[in-house]
Write an enzyme that holds these catalytic residues in place. Sequence first.
Site: not given
Length: 178
Positions: A116, A154
């Site tokens: 992330e 993602h």
Amino acid sequence: MRIVAGWMEGVRQVPTPFFNARKKPFNISLIVIHGISLPPGIFGGHYIDDLFTGTLDKNADPYFAGIYKLEVSTHLFINRQGIITQYVSFLDRAWHAGRSAYNGEVECNDFSVGIELEGTDYESYTQKQYQSLNAAVKALRRTYPQIQNRIAGHSDIAPGRKTDPGPFFDFSKLSPDF
């Protein structure tokens, strides 16, 4: 950077309860890049740690009322200053990808590492983030050579469901010298 027994040396470590064992045979062969900010569009603070450890205060921001019960995690988080936090051992399965597929392989959590980046779909990531990301990817590829050049956003593994890391993530800034 070195990885020892699933943990990256020299980075901040904040273990989470949100993970499980990887399926056998053990095969880490993909890196998934994500973008996150909490509350959305706000950088800094402890809320991302809180989300990934299950301690997010639903009353701290109106947005949190809809997410505070989520059981999600990632292997690594890189903040705007390039500081890396590890939540889950690479030997374990973090819960970052959800329903997903990469090159015909489903359930990407089984074989991927989630990273992330603190950011949004609406602004560029920082040079320090790219530097830390490149260092982490280099260590991951050295430890898990099956990864090779298998790096996806993602949005690539969950199209239509996810948009991160967003159009401002520049894949060309990933070093070819992993």
